[in-house]
Design a protein around this motif. Structure first.
Motif, mmCIF file in Angstrom:
data_model
loop_
_atom_site.group_PDB
_atom_site.id
_atom_site.type_symbol
_atom_site.label_atom_id
_atom_site.label_comp_id
_atom_site.label_asym_id
_atom_site.label_seq_id
_atom_site.Cartn_x
_atom_site.Cartn_y
_atom_site.Cartn_z
ATOM 1 N N VAL A 262 0.847 -1.195 0.000
ATOM 2 C CA VAL A 262 0.000 0.000 0.000
ATOM 3 C C VAL A 262 0.884 1.248 0.000
ATOM 4 N N LYS A 263 0.560 2.192 -0.906
ATOM 5 C CA LYS A 263 1.419 3.366 -1.087
ATOM 6 C C LYS A 263 0.753 4.682 -0.728
ATOM 7 N N GLY A 264 -0.574 4.753 -0.767
ATOM 8 C CA GLY A 264 -1.221 6.042 -0.527
ATOM 9 C C GLY A 264 -2.716 5.905 -0.394
ATOM 10 N N PHE A 265 -3.423 7.031 -0.602
ATOM 11 C CA PHE A 265 -4.869 7.095 -0.444
ATOM 12 C C PHE A 265 -5.511 7.596 -1.728
ATOM 13 N N THR A 266 -6.722 7.107 -1.997
ATOM 14 C CA THR A 266 -7.485 7.696 -3.086
ATOM 15 C C THR A 266 -7.976 9.068 -2.650
ATOM 16 N N ARG A 267 -8.418 9.867 -3.628
ATOM 17 C CA ARG A 267 -8.899 11.213 -3.281
ATOM 18 C C ARG A 267 -10.130 11.135 -2.392
ATOM 19 N N ASP A 268 -11.015 10.169 -2.642
ATOM 20 C CA ASP A 268 -12.210 10.020 -1.797
ATOM 21 C C ASP A 268 -11.812 9.650 -0.373
ATOM 22 N N ALA A 269 -10.759 8.861 -0.232
ATOM 23 C CA ALA A 269 -10.308 8.478 1.111
ATOM 24 C C ALA A 269 -9.787 9.695 1.872
ATOM 25 N N LEU A 270 -9.068 10.571 1.184
ATOM 26 C CA LEU A 270 -8.569 11.782 1.841
ATOM 27 C C LEU A 270 -9.720 12.672 2.295
ATOM 28 N N ILE A 271 -10.765 12.740 1.466
ATOM 29 C CA ILE A 271 -11.951 13.521 1.854
ATOM 30 C C ILE A 271 -12.620 12.897 3.068
ATOM 31 N N ALA A 272 -12.745 11.562 3.048
ATOM 32 C CA ALA A 272 -13.381 10.863 4.174
ATOM 33 C C ALA A 272 -12.585 11.034 5.461
ATOM 34 N N LEU A 273 -11.259 11.016 5.361
ATOM 35 C CA LEU A 273 -10.425 11.215 6.548
ATOM 36 C C LEU A 273 -10.681 12.583 7.176
ATOM 37 N N ARG A 274 -10.844 13.591 6.322
ATOM 38 C CA ARG A 274 -11.070 14.944 6.842
ATOM 39 C C ARG A 274 -12.475 15.106 7.404
ATOM 40 N N LYS A 275 -13.448 14.396 6.844
ATOM 41 C CA LYS A 275 -14.836 14.582 7.270
ATOM 42 C C LYS A 275 -15.182 13.810 8.535
ATOM 43 N N HIS A 276 -14.475 12.722 8.801
ATOM 44 C CA HIS A 276 -14.824 11.874 9.933
ATOM 45 C C HIS A 276 -14.619 12.614 11.255
ATOM 46 N N ALA A 277 -15.473 12.347 12.248
ATOM 47 C CA ALA A 277 -15.433 13.071 13.528
ATOM 48 C C ALA A 277 -14.327 12.575 14.458
ATOM 49 N N TRP A 278 -13.818 11.372 14.264
ATOM 50 C CA TRP A 278 -12.734 10.786 15.056
ATOM 51 C C TRP A 278 -12.990 10.855 16.567
ATOM 52 N N PRO A 279 -14.056 10.204 17.026
ATOM 53 C CA PRO A 279 -14.307 10.192 18.474
ATOM 54 C C PRO A 279 -13.194 9.510 19.257
ATOM 55 N N GLY A 280 -12.497 8.564 18.622
ATOM 56 C CA GLY A 280 -11.392 7.880 19.297
ATOM 57 C C GLY A 280 -10.045 8.509 19.032
ATOM 58 N N ASN A 281 -10.050 9.656 18.309
ATOM 59 C CA ASN A 281 -8.837 10.423 18.048
ATOM 60 C C ASN A 281 -7.755 9.584 17.365
ATOM 61 N N ILE A 282 -6.493 9.792 17.734
ATOM 62 C CA ILE A 282 -5.384 9.155 17.016
ATOM 63 C C ILE A 282 -5.417 7.639 17.188
ATOM 64 N N ARG A 283 -5.869 7.171 18.340
ATOM 65 C CA ARG A 283 -5.932 5.722 18.558
ATOM 66 C C ARG A 283 -6.904 5.078 17.572
ATOM 67 N N GLU A 284 -8.026 5.728 17.319
ATOM 68 C CA GLU A 284 -8.983 5.209 16.335
ATOM 69 C C GLU A 284 -8.372 5.224 14.945
ATOM 70 N N LEU A 285 -7.661 6.307 14.607
ATOM 71 C CA LEU A 285 -7.002 6.386 13.301
ATOM 72 C C LEU A 285 -5.989 5.263 13.137
#
Length: 597
Positions: free
Chosen positions: A487-510
């Motif tokens: 795996v080398k990177g992210f699709t553009r939709d994935a980058l958008i999804a990463l920014r939109k997600h609320a991340w309740p678990g913060n970095i540990r969830e990521l």
């Protein structure tokens, strides 16, 4: 159009290149069958507007109209014999022959073969510039053009991406030299256009016809899913090599498939640029082992630099999973104690009856199971740094002993009476609201002020702007190397999804999502599906704003509940709401489930 009529076969082979090879080998432009036909028997070359037939070997005789020749300028109707094969040269189509032989039977196969060649180059992951040159080389070879241009859309404007000639060489070209009425017509109608005899057509005053001295022009659009990606524009500068309608059909077929490949190549290149830019940004966002470029994290870094050189106690606050231990380790790394131990203790993960022993150690026989002397975390960290994570979960009676140890710089092991001096720096962290805990009597005020000399409050991931993407790139590289995945990177939709997600678990969830995605992903770029990031808020219908807020709140509470293992009290505390809010939420879900059943 000049052509060779293969006598006795019904085949007519157009001459579309400046050099046409004839022989038995299937790699020749004109494949001949019959006895005594050499692998490559002869060439037909276009020189100074004339077609010159050249014999390649004394052992391979070439006869024109019954006479053996070494070189011969072909004229219309000349009959050429090569071994047991006979061909008739036509400089133009005789009356009635155009309908009878509109196309050589193998032309479509040639077009698709060139598409396969181009696809193979695409699979080799060459740079896009090289791929575009390869595409135009195939187009020029397919059409027999003297030159070809690939133009792509840059927003609402066109730009010349590549310009090639028949010798597979790059040629100078600007948009001014090809931007004209021919291209305008193709863009407007999105249909292929051929100008067979440009000098005697309504386009004879077009810029490209005049500046590029073209006698014949073809232009086809590159369309992918209704979007105009660009144009292929080819031209010939010799009046004896004019394009005919059947060649436009072949070019249109080629272009329809090439558009898909071009879109893929451009998308791959765009992703490469995006990921390379993110990696460059990641380098500038590193602070020791911490990643952060937002203003809030830059403020944290400035505080670390100031407190690291001292021995004062630091209290790190923030939601679960925001990276409090990383901050503590960075303070230790920059301190004068960096060559001494760093010891971390999670006060929320150790059973209450074992926590005192974990912190201060015990003597053999101090309690059932104490079969050996044990050094506690305070002694293990002597000379270094002791990190007390989730301090807010520490029982009140141990808070007293901790306070005494901090004040007196000595500890007493369980089952012992002898004090042991320790030299440590304490960094504490918690996700609990300690001020509220003090008011409720769950946390000692004197211990709070002993630890809270300097406090650092870490921002949650959801407010850290683009840091989430930088962290994702860092974690992707880490886990791809750790698990040996491509795996080398992210699709553009994935980058958008990463920014939109609320991340309740913060970095540990990521981290958890990235680990799973890297292990299970089938491609080289992670998609939203790989990350389990699905935005269902707008699927199928648009909600009124009030309903959308309610739907988001319910989903968010469910995520935090899951993160806390169903612990309703901790969830209420993390969300900063009354516990009754969580109970009402669960009761509502239970009622809805009962109605559904």
């Amino acid at each position: 159009m000049p052509s060779l009529d293969l006598v006795g076969t019904g085949r007519v082979q157009p001459i579309v290149r400046k050099l046409t090879s004839l022989g038995a080998d299937p790699d020749n432009d004109v494949v001949l069958a019959g006895p005594a036909v050499g692998r490559t028997h002869a060439h037909v070359r276009l020189e100074d507007g004339r077609f010159l037939l050249v014999a390649l070997s004394r052992e391979l005789p070439v006869l024109v109209n019954g006479k053996r020749v070494k070189k011969h300028v072909l004229e219309h109707g000349d009959e050429v014999r090569l071994g047991g094969a006979t061909v008739r040269f036509r400089l133009w189509d005789d009356v009635g022959t155009q309908e009878a032989a509109p196309r050589a039977p193998g032309d479509e196969l040639v077009a698709y073969r060139r598409l396969v060649d181009f696809s193979t180059r695409l699979a080799e992951r060459l740079e896009v510039d090289a791929l575009l040159d390869a595409l135009m080389d195939e187009v020029v070879a397919l059409t027999g053009a003297d030159k070809g241009f690939l133009l792509t859309m840059d927003g609402e404007r066109l730009r010349v991406c590549t310009a090639r000639n028949v010798n597979k060489e790059s040629i100078a070209a600007t948009l001014d030299s090809v931007s004209d009425s021919i291209i305008g017509r193709v863009i407007q109608r999105r249909e292929p256009l051929i100008v067979s005899d440009a000098l005697h057509s309504t386009f004879n005053a077009s810029i490209s016809v005049m500046q590029l001295q073209l006698c014949s022009v073809m232009c086809v659009p590159l369309i992918f899913r209704g979007e105009l990606l660009g144009l292929i524009y080819v031209g010939n500068d010799n009046i004896v090599n004019l394009f005919e309608p059947q060649m436009l059909d072949l070019l249109a077929v080629f272009a329809s498939q090439a558009a898909l490949l071009l879109q893929q190549a451009l998308q791959v290149e765009s992703l490469r640029r995006d990921n390379a830019a993110l990696r460059d940004a990641l380098v500038g966002a590193r602070y020791g082992s911490i990643i952060g470029a937002c203003d809030a994290m830059k403020g944290i870094f400035r505080h670390i630099e100031r407190v690291a050189a001292t021995d004062i106690s630091v209290l790190v606050l923030g939601e679960t999973g925001t990276g409090k231990e990383l901050i503590a380790r960075e303070i230790h790394r920059q301190s004068r104690r960096r060559h001494r131990p760093f010891r971390a203790v999670n006060c929320g993960a150790i059973p209450e009856n074992l926590m005192e022993s974990e912190l201060f150690g015990h003597k053999r026989g101090a309690f059932t199971g104490a079969i050996d002397n044990k050094i506690g975390s305070f002694q293990a960290a002597d000379g270094g740094t002791l990190f007390l994570d989730e301090l807010g979960e520490m029982p009140p009676h141990l808070q007293v002993k901790l306070l005494r140890a901090l004040q007196e710089r000595v500890i007493v092991r369980v089952g012992d009476t002898k004090p042991v001096p320790v030299d440590i720096r304490v960094i504490a962290a918690t996700s609990v609201d300690l001020e509220a805990a003090m008011k409720e009597g769950r946390f000692r005020e004197d211990l709070y002020y002993r630890l809270n000399v300097v406090s650092l409050t870490l921002p949650p991931l959801r407010v850290r702007e683009d840091d989430v993407v930088l962290l994702a790139i860092h974690l992707l590289e880490k886990y791809a190397a750790e698990f040996d995945r491509p795996v080398k990177g992210f699709t553009r939709d994935a980058l958008i999804a990463l920014r939109k997600h609320a991340w309740p678990g913060n970095i540990r969830e990521l981290e958890n999502r990235l680990k799973k995605a890297v292990v299970l992903a089938e491609g080289t770029s992670l998609s939203p599906d790989d990350l389990d990031l699905h935005d269902r808020m707008l699927e199928g219908r648009v909600l009124p704003l009030a309903d959308a807020k309610e739907a988001f709140q319910e989903r968010y509470i469910d995520q935090v509940l899951a993160l806390n293992g169903g612990n309703r009290t901790k969830t209420a505390r993390d969300l900063g709401v009354d516990p009754r809010t969580i109970f009402r939420h669960l009761e509502k879900k239970r009622s809805e489930d009962n109605e559904a059943n």
